[in-house]
Design a protein around this motif. Structure first.
Motif, PDB file in Angstrom:
ATOM      1  N   VAL A   1      35.092-108.628  16.049  1.00  0.00           N
ATOM      2  CA  VAL A   1      34.344-107.865  17.058  1.00  0.00           C
ATOM      3  C   VAL A   1      34.267-108.736  18.301  1.00  0.00           C
ATOM      4  CG1 VAL A   1      32.293-106.454  17.436  1.00  0.00           C
ATOM      5  CG2 VAL A   1      32.799-107.294  15.141  1.00  0.00           C
ATOM      6  N   ASN A   2      35.162-108.530  19.241  1.00  0.00           N
ATOM      7  CA  ASN A   2      35.129-109.400  20.409  1.00  0.00           C
ATOM      8  C   ASN A   2      34.238-108.839  21.506  1.00  0.00           C
ATOM      9  OD1 ASN A   2      36.609-107.425  21.692  1.00  0.00           O
ATOM     10  ND2 ASN A   2      38.571-108.467  21.381  1.00  0.00           N
ATOM     11  N   GLN A   3      34.073-109.606  22.555  1.00  0.00           N
ATOM     12  CA  GLN A   3      33.200-109.206  23.664  1.00  0.00           C
ATOM     13  C   GLN A   3      33.564-107.836  24.204  1.00  0.00           C
ATOM     14  OE1 GLN A   3      30.576-110.679  24.637  1.00  0.00           O
ATOM     15  NE2 GLN A   3      30.851-112.638  23.603  1.00  0.00           N
ATOM     16  N   GLN A   4      34.880-107.683  24.430  1.00  0.00           N
ATOM     17  CA  GLN A   4      35.334-106.470  25.062  1.00  0.00           C
ATOM     18  C   GLN A   4      34.924-105.243  24.244  1.00  0.00           C
ATOM     19  OE1 GLN A   4      36.295-106.830  28.089  1.00  0.00           O
ATOM     20  NE2 GLN A   4      36.092-104.591  28.034  1.00  0.00           N
ATOM     21  N   ARG A   5      35.133-105.371  22.967  1.00  0.00           N
ATOM     22  CA  ARG A   5      34.830-104.289  22.040  1.00  0.00           C
ATOM     23  C   ARG A   5      33.339-103.980  22.039  1.00  0.00           C
ATOM     24  NH1 ARG A   5      38.136-103.807  16.755  1.00  0.00           N
ATOM     25  NH2 ARG A   5      38.459-101.549  16.849  1.00  0.00           N
ATOM     26  N   LEU A   6      32.547-105.040  21.939  1.00  0.00           N
ATOM     27  CA  LEU A   6      31.103-104.856  21.928  1.00  0.00           C
ATOM     28  C   LEU A   6      30.634-104.192  23.211  1.00  0.00           C
ATOM     29  CD1 LEU A   6      29.447-108.009  20.351  1.00  0.00           C
ATOM     30  CD2 LEU A   6      28.956-105.626  19.822  1.00  0.00           C
ATOM     31  N   ARG A   7      31.182-104.649  24.333  1.00  0.00           N
ATOM     32  CA  ARG A   7      30.754-104.082  25.606  1.00  0.00           C
ATOM     33  C   ARG A   7      31.039-102.586  25.639  1.00  0.00           C
ATOM     34  NH1 ARG A   7      33.640-108.696  28.610  1.00  0.00           N
ATOM     35  NH2 ARG A   7      32.160-110.385  28.228  1.00  0.00           N
ATOM     36  N   THR A   8      32.194-102.198  25.170  1.00  0.00           N
ATOM     37  CA  THR A   8      32.533-100.774  25.230  1.00  0.00           C
ATOM     38  C   THR A   8      31.582 -99.942  24.366  1.00  0.00           C
ATOM     39  OG1 THR A   8      34.670-101.725  24.749  1.00  0.00           O
ATOM     40  CG2 THR A   8      34.664 -99.468  25.507  1.00  0.00           C
ATOM     41  N   ILE A   9      31.298-100.427  23.163  1.00  0.00           N
ATOM     42  CA  ILE A   9      30.438 -99.573  22.334  1.00  0.00           C
ATOM     43  C   ILE A   9      28.976 -99.648  22.768  1.00  0.00           C
ATOM     44  CG2 ILE A   9      31.956 -99.358  20.314  1.00  0.00           C
ATOM     45  CD1 ILE A   9      30.511-101.548  18.971  1.00  0.00           C
ATOM     46  N   ILE A  10      28.572-100.789  23.284  1.00  0.00           N
ATOM     47  CA  ILE A  10      27.189-100.860  23.772  1.00  0.00           C
ATOM     48  C   ILE A  10      27.031 -99.973  25.006  1.00  0.00           C
ATOM     49  CG2 ILE A  10      25.473-102.392  24.837  1.00  0.00           C
ATOM     50  CD1 ILE A  10      26.233-104.476  22.714  1.00  0.00           C
ATOM     51  N   ASP A  11      28.077 -99.881  25.818  1.00  0.00           N
ATOM     52  CA  ASP A  11      28.035 -98.939  26.940  1.00  0.00           C
ATOM     53  C   ASP A  11      27.745 -97.528  26.444  1.00  0.00           C
ATOM     54  OD1 ASP A  11      28.440-100.853  28.799  1.00  0.00           O
ATOM     55  OD2 ASP A  11      30.550-100.356  29.218  1.00  0.00           O
ATOM     56  N   GLN A  12      28.414 -97.159  25.367  1.00  0.00           N
ATOM     57  CA  GLN A  12      28.169 -95.810  24.808  1.00  0.00           C
ATOM     58  C   GLN A  12      26.732 -95.669  24.326  1.00  0.00           C
ATOM     59  OE1 GLN A  12      31.004 -94.064  22.038  1.00  0.00           O
ATOM     60  NE2 GLN A  12      32.330 -95.830  22.367  1.00  0.00           N
ATOM     61  N   ALA A  13      26.236 -96.719  23.673  1.00  0.00           N
ATOM     62  CA  ALA A  13      24.864 -96.672  23.182  1.00  0.00           C
ATOM     63  C   ALA A  13      23.893 -96.540  24.347  1.00  0.00           C
ATOM     64  CB  ALA A  13      24.555 -97.920  22.368  1.00  0.00           C
ATOM     65  N   LEU A  14      24.188 -97.247  25.431  1.00  0.00           N
ATOM     66  CA  LEU A  14      23.313 -97.176  26.597  1.00  0.00           C
ATOM     67  C   LEU A  14      23.311 -95.775  27.207  1.00  0.00           C
ATOM     68  CD1 LEU A  14      24.099-100.619  28.262  1.00  0.00           C
ATOM     69  CD2 LEU A  14      21.888 -99.887  27.344  1.00  0.00           C
ATOM     70  N   ALA A  15      24.465 -95.125  27.152  1.00  0.00           N
ATOM     71  CA  ALA A  15      24.544 -93.770  27.681  1.00  0.00           C
ATOM     72  C   ALA A  15      23.632 -92.849  26.875  1.00  0.00           C
ATOM     73  CB  ALA A  15      25.983 -93.278  27.647  1.00  0.00           C
ATOM     74  N   LEU A  16      23.584 -93.053  25.575  1.00  0.00           N
ATOM     75  CA  LEU A  16      22.698 -92.252  24.728  1.00  0.00           C
ATOM     76  C   LEU A  16      21.239 -92.568  25.029  1.00  0.00           C
ATOM     77  CD1 LEU A  16      24.481 -92.513  21.280  1.00  0.00           C
ATOM     78  CD2 LEU A  16      24.336 -90.522  22.804  1.00  0.00           C
ATOM     79  N   LEU A  17      21.002 -93.819  25.351  1.00  0.00           N
ATOM     80  CA  LEU A  17      19.635 -94.252  25.600  1.00  0.00           C
ATOM     81  C   LEU A  17      18.982 -93.445  26.706  1.00  0.00           C
ATOM     82  CD1 LEU A  17      17.271 -96.258  25.329  1.00  0.00           C
ATOM     83  CD2 LEU A  17      18.502 -97.793  26.863  1.00  0.00           C
ATOM     84  N   SER A  18      19.764 -93.117  27.734  1.00  0.00           N
ATOM     85  CA  SER A  18      19.131 -92.413  28.843  1.00  0.00           C
ATOM     86  C   SER A  18      18.669 -91.008  28.442  1.00  0.00           C
ATOM     87  CB  SER A  18      20.065 -92.367  30.054  1.00  0.00           C
ATOM     88  OG  SER A  18      21.403 -92.387  29.619  1.00  0.00           O
ATOM     89  N   ASP A  19      19.398 -90.363  27.525  1.00  0.00           N
ATOM     90  CA  ASP A  19      18.959 -89.026  27.095  1.00  0.00           C
ATOM     91  C   ASP A  19      17.801 -89.125  26.109  1.00  0.00           C
ATOM     92  OD1 ASP A  19      22.409 -88.109  26.573  1.00  0.00           O
ATOM     93  OD2 ASP A  19      21.200 -88.369  28.401  1.00  0.00           O
ATOM     94  N   ARG A  20      18.007 -89.947  25.104  1.00  0.00           N
ATOM     95  CA  ARG A  20      17.029 -89.983  24.018  1.00  0.00           C
ATOM     96  C   ARG A  20      16.372 -91.340  24.040  1.00  0.00           C
ATOM     97  NH1 ARG A  20      21.417 -88.713  19.297  1.00  0.00           N
ATOM     98  NH2 ARG A  20      22.472 -86.974  20.298  1.00  0.00           N
ATOM     99  N   SER A  21      15.405 -91.512  24.888  1.00  0.00           N
ATOM    100  CA  SER A  21      14.875 -92.868  25.027  1.00  0.00           C
ATOM    101  C   SER A  21      14.220 -93.338  23.739  1.00  0.00           C
ATOM    102  CB  SER A  21      13.863 -92.985  26.150  1.00  0.00           C
ATOM    103  OG  SER A  21      13.677 -91.806  26.780  1.00  0.00           O
ATOM    104  N   LEU A  22      14.078 -94.626  23.658  1.00  0.00           N
ATOM    105  CA  LEU A  22      13.456 -95.216  22.487  1.00  0.00           C
ATOM    106  C   LEU A  22      11.963 -94.944  22.534  1.00  0.00           C
ATOM    107  CD1 LEU A  22      15.255 -98.635  22.681  1.00  0.00           C
ATOM    108  CD2 LEU A  22      15.644 -96.829  20.997  1.00  0.00           C
TER     109      LEU A  22
END
Ligand code: ADP
Ligand code: MG
Length: 690
Positions: free
Chosen positions: A159-180
């Motif tokens: 799991v390299n940086q690049q990979r993590l960044r891409t999936i965390i970006d997706q998670a962040l996109a979800l965060l804006s709709d369904r906040s914690l």
């Protein structure tokens, strides 16, 4: 939608995350999308702007752009591909030790490059090793620079940086709709949880990097607060669960206690009386005591524990006293036997090494209640041991029993009642650590040493002057004093340490033929250790060569000189503990720290602290600063205070407020409590293991 969704949404629901990657993420303890959001960067790179090549400084992380001016193989010590890149301010070398043919051909074709990486001083001047790079099209507007700082995450294999960044970006996109879900009352000054998380993954280009690096940014503090709160809640809830049980009310007649106190050759110190009173009141209550007894080395915790034991015995209940090592347990047994058997109290003895018939006999004594007190190691809490109305468990902890071991003991009571618990620590624990790792316990502190103790004078001497030290030992012993010579090794090998101690004992024997010398180390049989210890106690041995096995508890008042070899290898708390073996009698005492030069700056700083102070609490604070909580508490307990974002040293000042918040939540919103704990601790929650 609520947080339940994010925390139950498996990472495999994100684009590009299959079961393979999910398994690798699991190694980072990432299972849900929420876990991803809480996987925070360890540092940041600034890829928001381009640095002119002429302005580059070594050891900086930068983005550069320039034209390829040549690409060749270089044959130095290692073959490498070097590529020269130039802008209108200067030229720099990119160097690749691993590269594919395609990569080489592409670079050889020339063009305009954008590179990300660290600049260093190399053989051709400034170089970048293995930069990330991309070719720039005719139209750079299509390839904008990052708008925010770039996160660098903890990674795992596959799991390299690049990979993590891409999936965390997706998670962040979800965060804006369904906040914690926000569990804390909104403090206007602090960012919301969602904002804090977003900020930390993608800080704006002008974010204060120094604050972020030191972990003091409000967004980090917001999360540190909640993380420490989760730990606090986990322990407090555990405490609550235990306190809901009933415990026997230990209200005995105190004739025996008074007899015991009268038999002691000394009066109790004020501090001993105060903490004994605190314990007494707890024991009389119908809910289980959960109390931590702290006191510096030599402050007289053993007597206090004996008083508690007597109160329990006087009300017809049994006591179990557990120590972490044979030697320590043995010493408690000796003290308790000497003090209490004359009062008609029977003591059983159980360690892993008590076997066969002897074991059966001890088990029977415990099971029938013929023994009112059982002393031993953790062998006491194995399943075959049946207690007879256990009322009090005393644990002499010496950093080795974690919350989980403490939990295991609960089940040893009877009739739906559980025993009271008194935990003694061998060394003082810094306040912040006590407030976090021991949040489930009330705390009593013996803050006074018995009178007549003079501080141990500590000297730091290079082992090049070893022979002078040997002379010193000769003189001290000639005057009837006794001496410890402690051998330490850096490897955690009992065998090597034992061998070193043997060699030292032999060498000292040649140098000091007139002295009776004893040797004690972890590889000896308990009977041999006990024989040596009692010979030393009796003064038959004058010089005791030992490994750190003597660290805990050993009490020989006539010993007034201690030599510690390689003290630079030990933690301060451990040194303090060792040094506490001397200075227990009337004689002026000395501790010689015999180091191996050269001493590092940190090493000499630590030894200087030992020379300057004798206050165990102060030493413990320093140890925490220098080595961190894992080292101070011992590895076993590290898991109990595993913090990812918070740092006890830095954020410890938040603890009083955290404690208040925790108590409020526990009484007012128990449902939130579970959710906070789940968010931060997952399956490491203490309560879930009850
Ligand atoms: P620790 O707190 O390190 O376990 P101990 O219980 O081993 O300390 O006590 C250290 C020594 O001090 C023992 O020899 C003990 O008998 C002695 N001691 C304890 N209390 C007093 C007191 N009030 N006055 C004088 N000596 C005491
Ligand atoms: Mg002790």
């Amino acid at each position: 939608m609520s947080e339940v969704v994010l925390d139950q949404l498996p990472v495999t629901r994100l684009k590009g995350v299959g079961t393979q990657l999910a398994m690798k993420l699991a190694r980072l303890r990432i299972h849900s999308v929420q876990d991803l959001l809480f996987h925070l960067p360890i540092r940041y790179l600034d890829r928001t702007r381009i640095t002119p090549i002429g302005a580059l400084q070594p050891n900086s992380d930068v983005v550069i752009e320039g034209d390829i001016r040549g690409c060749d193989l270089a044959f130095g010590r290692r073959r490498s591909l070097i590529c020269r890149v130039q802008d209108h301010t200067g030229i720099i070398t990119l160097r690749f030790f691993h590269f594919s043919t395609a990569q080489r051909q592409n670079l050889a074709r020339g063009g305009k490059l954008r590179c990300f990486g660290e600049v260093r001083a190399g053989s051709t001047g400034l170089e970048m090793y293995h930069p990330e790079y991309q070719f720039l099209d005719e139209n750079p507007a299509k390839q904008p620079l990052q708008q925010h700082l770039t996160a660098v995450y903890p990674v795992a294999e596959g799991v390299n940086q690049q990979r993590l960044r891409t999936i965390i970006d997706q998670a962040l996109a979800l965060l804006s709709d369904r906040s914690l879900t926000e569990f804390l009352e909104q403090d206007n000054a602090a960012p919301s949880l969602g904002d804090a998380i977003k900020f930390l993954h993608q800080p704006p280009a002008d974010a204060p990097l120094d604050l972020l690096a030191s972990g003091e940014h409000p967004a980090q503090q917001r999360l540190a607060f909640e993380e420490m709160l989760a730990h606090q809640l986990s322990l407090l809830r555990l405490r609550q669960a235990i306190r809901q049980h009933r415990a026997p009310e230990l209200k005995g007649d105190d004739t025996v206690l008074l007899e015991f106190l009268a038999s002691l050759p000394f009066p109790l110190t004020n501090a001993q009386q105060r903490v004994s009173q605190e314990i007494k009141q707890d024991l009389e209550k119908p809910s289980p005591m959960l109390r931590l007894l702290q006191g510096d080395v030599g402050s007289g915790k053993t007597v206090v524990s004996a008083i508690a034991a007597l109160q329990c015995v006087a009300s017809g209940r049994q006591v179990a006293l557990m120590a972490p090592t044979e030697i320590l347990a043995e010493q408690h047994r000796n003290n308790f036997t000497r003090w209490l058997e004359p009062l008609g109290i029977q003591i059983a003895w159980l360690t892993g090494k008590v076997k066969g018939k002897a074991r059966e006999r001890q088990l029977a004594m415990i099971g029938t209640g013929d023994a009112q007190i059982a002393i031993g190691t953790h062998a006491l809490f194995q399943d075959q041991v049946q207690f007879h109305g256990l009322g009090l468990i005393i644990i002499d902890e010496q950093h080795r029993f974690g919350v989980h071991q403490r939990l295991a003991l609960r089940n040893k009571g009877q009739h739906g009642q559980i025993p009271h618990q008194l935990v003694m620590t061998a060394t003082p624990i810094p306040r912040t650590l006590a407030m976090s790792a021991y949040a489930d316990l009330d705390c009593s502190i013996i803050d006074e040493l018995p009178p007549g103790r003079s501080p141990v004078s500590t000297v730091v001497i290079s082992n090049q002057r070893r022979l002078e030290v040997v002379e010193r030992v000769r003189n001290a012993c000639a005057q009837g004093c006794q001496t410890y010579w402690v051998c330490t090794l850096i490897e955690e090998s009992e065998l090597l340490e034992a061998e070193a101690a043997e060699a030292t004992a032999d060498a000292l024997h040649l140098l000091l033929p007139e002295l009776p010398i004893g040797l004690i180390h972890g590889r000896l049989k308990p009977a041999e250790k006990a024989a040596t210890m009692s010979a030393f106690k009796a003064g038959e041995i004058q010089l005791l060569v030992a490994t750190t096995v003597i660290e805990v508890g050993v009490d020989v008042p006539n010993a007034s000189l201690m030599v510690i070899e390689n003290p630079e290898r030990l933690g301060l708390a451990q040194l303090h503990q060792l040094r506490g073996r001397v200075g227990r009698g009337q004689a002026e005492s000395y501790c010689v720290l015999l180091y191996s030069p050269p001493l590092s700056a940190a090493g000499s700083q630590r030894l200087a602290i030992m020379r300057q102070t004798h206050d165990g609490f102060q030493i413990a604070e320093k140890d925490l600063q220098l080595r961190g909580p894992g080292e101070v508490l011992g590895t076993r307990q590290t898991g109990d205070v595993m913090l990812h974002i918070a740092d006890l040293q830095r954020d410890g000042h938040l603890l009083p407020e955290i404690r208040r918040t925790a108590e409020k939540l526990l009484t007012k919103s128990p449902d939130r409590v579970s959710a906070i704990i789940r968010r931060w601790l997952g399956e490491t929650d203490h309560f879930s293991q009850v």
